[in-house]
Design a protein around this motif. Structure first.
Motif, PDB file in Angstrom:
ATOM      1  N   VAL A 281       0.843  -1.204   0.000  1.00  0.00           N
ATOM      2  CA  VAL A 281       0.000   0.000   0.000  1.00  0.00           C
ATOM      3  C   VAL A 281       0.875   1.251   0.000  1.00  0.00           C
ATOM      4  O   VAL A 281       0.644   2.185  -0.775  1.00  0.00           O
ATOM      5  CB  VAL A 281      -0.982  -0.004   1.187  1.00  0.00           C
ATOM      6  N   VAL A 282       1.901   1.268   0.851  1.00  0.00           N
ATOM      7  CA  VAL A 282       2.810   2.421   0.915  1.00  0.00           C
ATOM      8  C   VAL A 282       3.498   2.622  -0.436  1.00  0.00           C
ATOM      9  O   VAL A 282       3.595   3.750  -0.932  1.00  0.00           O
ATOM     10  CB  VAL A 282       3.846   2.254   2.049  1.00  0.00           C
ATOM     11  N   MET A 283       3.951   1.524  -1.052  1.00  0.00           N
ATOM     12  CA  MET A 283       4.631   1.631  -2.349  1.00  0.00           C
ATOM     13  C   MET A 283       3.675   2.093  -3.445  1.00  0.00           C
ATOM     14  O   MET A 283       4.067   2.848  -4.330  1.00  0.00           O
ATOM     15  CB  MET A 283       5.288   0.303  -2.717  1.00  0.00           C
ATOM     16  N   LEU A 284       2.430   1.655  -3.398  1.00  0.00           N
ATOM     17  CA  LEU A 284       1.444   2.103  -4.384  1.00  0.00           C
ATOM     18  C   LEU A 284       1.136   3.590  -4.208  1.00  0.00           C
ATOM     19  O   LEU A 284       1.081   4.337  -5.183  1.00  0.00           O
ATOM     20  CB  LEU A 284       0.167   1.270  -4.284  1.00  0.00           C
ATOM     21  N   VAL A 285       0.953   4.017  -2.972  1.00  0.00           N
ATOM     22  CA  VAL A 285       0.636   5.421  -2.684  1.00  0.00           C
ATOM     23  C   VAL A 285       1.802   6.328  -3.070  1.00  0.00           C
ATOM     24  O   VAL A 285       1.596   7.409  -3.619  1.00  0.00           O
ATOM     25  CB  VAL A 285       0.255   5.599  -1.191  1.00  0.00           C
TER      26      VAL A 285
ATOM     27  N   THR B  95       6.097   3.990  -5.937  1.00  0.00           N
ATOM     28  CA  THR B  95       7.356   3.275  -6.092  1.00  0.00           C
ATOM     29  C   THR B  95       7.130   1.874  -6.665  1.00  0.00           C
ATOM     30  O   THR B  95       8.084   1.152  -6.934  1.00  0.00           O
ATOM     31  CB  THR B  95       8.121   3.190  -4.752  1.00  0.00           C
ATOM     32  N   THR B  96       5.867   1.504  -6.862  1.00  0.00           N
ATOM     33  CA  THR B  96       5.501   0.290  -7.570  1.00  0.00           C
ATOM     34  C   THR B  96       4.149   0.496  -8.240  1.00  0.00           C
ATOM     35  O   THR B  96       3.356   1.339  -7.803  1.00  0.00           O
ATOM     36  CB  THR B  96       5.448  -0.954  -6.646  1.00  0.00           C
TER      37      THR B  96
ATOM     38  N   MET C 147       8.970  -6.377  -5.630  1.00  0.00           N
ATOM     39  CA  MET C 147       8.007  -5.463  -6.265  1.00  0.00           C
ATOM     40  C   MET C 147       8.666  -4.650  -7.371  1.00  0.00           C
ATOM     41  O   MET C 147       8.097  -4.478  -8.456  1.00  0.00           O
ATOM     42  CB  MET C 147       7.390  -4.512  -5.227  1.00  0.00           C
ATOM     43  N   VAL C 148       9.872  -4.172  -7.112  1.00  0.00           N
ATOM     44  CA  VAL C 148      10.587  -3.390  -8.122  1.00  0.00           C
ATOM     45  C   VAL C 148      10.911  -4.271  -9.329  1.00  0.00           C
ATOM     46  O   VAL C 148      10.712  -3.867 -10.479  1.00  0.00           O
ATOM     47  CB  VAL C 148      11.861  -2.761  -7.522  1.00  0.00           C
ATOM     48  N   ALA C 149      11.388  -5.484  -9.075  1.00  0.00           N
ATOM     49  CA  ALA C 149      11.704  -6.405 -10.170  1.00  0.00           C
ATOM     50  C   ALA C 149      10.444  -6.789 -10.947  1.00  0.00           C
ATOM     51  O   ALA C 149      10.482  -6.909 -12.172  1.00  0.00           O
ATOM     52  CB  ALA C 149      12.397  -7.654  -9.627  1.00  0.00           C
TER      53      ALA C 149
ATOM     54  N   LYS D 135      -2.179  -9.046 -20.018  1.00  0.00           N
ATOM     55  CA  LYS D 135      -1.882  -7.610 -20.001  1.00  0.00           C
ATOM     56  C   LYS D 135      -1.960  -7.091 -18.562  1.00  0.00           C
ATOM     57  O   LYS D 135      -2.937  -7.322 -17.862  1.00  0.00           O
ATOM     58  CB  LYS D 135      -2.872  -6.866 -20.887  1.00  0.00           C
ATOM     59  N   GLY D 136      -0.909  -6.413 -18.139  1.00  0.00           N
ATOM     60  CA  GLY D 136      -0.886  -5.817 -16.810  1.00  0.00           C
ATOM     61  C   GLY D 136      -0.499  -6.754 -15.684  1.00  0.00           C
ATOM     62  O   GLY D 136      -0.455  -6.353 -14.531  1.00  0.00           O
ATOM     63  N   ILE D 137      -0.211  -8.000 -15.991  1.00  0.00           N
ATOM     64  CA  ILE D 137       0.157  -8.977 -14.962  1.00  0.00           C
ATOM     65  C   ILE D 137       1.671  -8.975 -14.792  1.00  0.00           C
ATOM     66  O   ILE D 137       2.427  -8.910 -15.757  1.00  0.00           O
ATOM     67  CB  ILE D 137      -0.321 -10.399 -15.353  1.00  0.00           C
ATOM     68  N   SER D 138       2.124  -9.088 -13.545  1.00  0.00           N
ATOM     69  CA  SER D 138       3.556  -9.199 -13.277  1.00  0.00           C
ATOM     70  C   SER D 138       3.785 -10.374 -12.330  1.00  0.00           C
ATOM     71  O   SER D 138       2.868 -10.836 -11.666  1.00  0.00           O
ATOM     72  CB  SER D 138       4.106  -7.904 -12.669  1.00  0.00           C
TER      73      SER D 138
END
Length: 169
Positions: A41-45, A48-49, A91-93, A110-113
């Motif tokens: 959640v922090v990374m999305l806000v 950073t991901t 998450m970064v990778a 599409k959009g999947i990681s």
């Protein structure tokens, strides 16, 4: 194996089912899902991901790393830190490899990681090897996939046969 081959090995590969049970059965394992969701959640806000990691079962990868560090250092906090760092790197990778995966698998994904800790750990290695292969004339034009191998070599190109040969060697 001990009787037949006289092996006296000190290491046993228990596989992912037992490893995941061990990982989730520690103090770090109990913390890793809420910690991972909070980090996500922090990374999305903070942008950073772009990855929303809802594959909760596979959080065991982060729990496993954190548990090993916690046990080795005898510190819950170092273990929690290791789990968090492993999560962040994953998450970064996942973000960095998402477009390649989408291009390879097409519109259906599409959009999947991929966020699995043990999958994204090999991404830098795969990128480096691919970079080298793409610069070698002749080698870069070889297209080895299971269907083409089977069509060209018949039963000898079948993945099951190839697996048998590799397994026996």
């Amino acid at each position: 194996m001990v009787k037949i081959y006289g092996l006296h090995l000190k290491t046993l590969d228990i596989g992912w089912p037992a490893a995941s049970a061990v990982a989730f059965g520690t103090e770090i394992g109990a913390l890793v899902i809420p910690l991972g969701l909070l980090l996500n959640v922090v990374m999305l806000v903070t942008k950073t991901t772009k990855t929303l990691n809802i594959d909760l079962f596979n959080y065991w990868h982060y729990a496993f790393v954190g548990s090993l560090v916690s046990i080795e250092t005898n510190s819950f906090w170092w273990g929690a830190f290791a789990a968090a760092i492993t999560y962040i790197i994953s998450m970064v990778a996942a973000d960095r490899t998402q477009k390649k995966m989408e291009n390879f698998y097409g519109e259906d994904l599409k959009g999947i990681s991929i966020t699995h800790g043990y999958t994204v750990a090999f991404a830098p290695f795969a990128i480096a090897i691919n970079w080298v292969i793409e610069r070698i004339p002749g080698l870069r034009s070889i297209d080895l996939d299971a269907e083409k191998m089977q069509k060209r070599f018949g039963i000898l190109g079948d993945p099951i046969f190839l697996g048998l040969v590799i397994g026996l060697s």
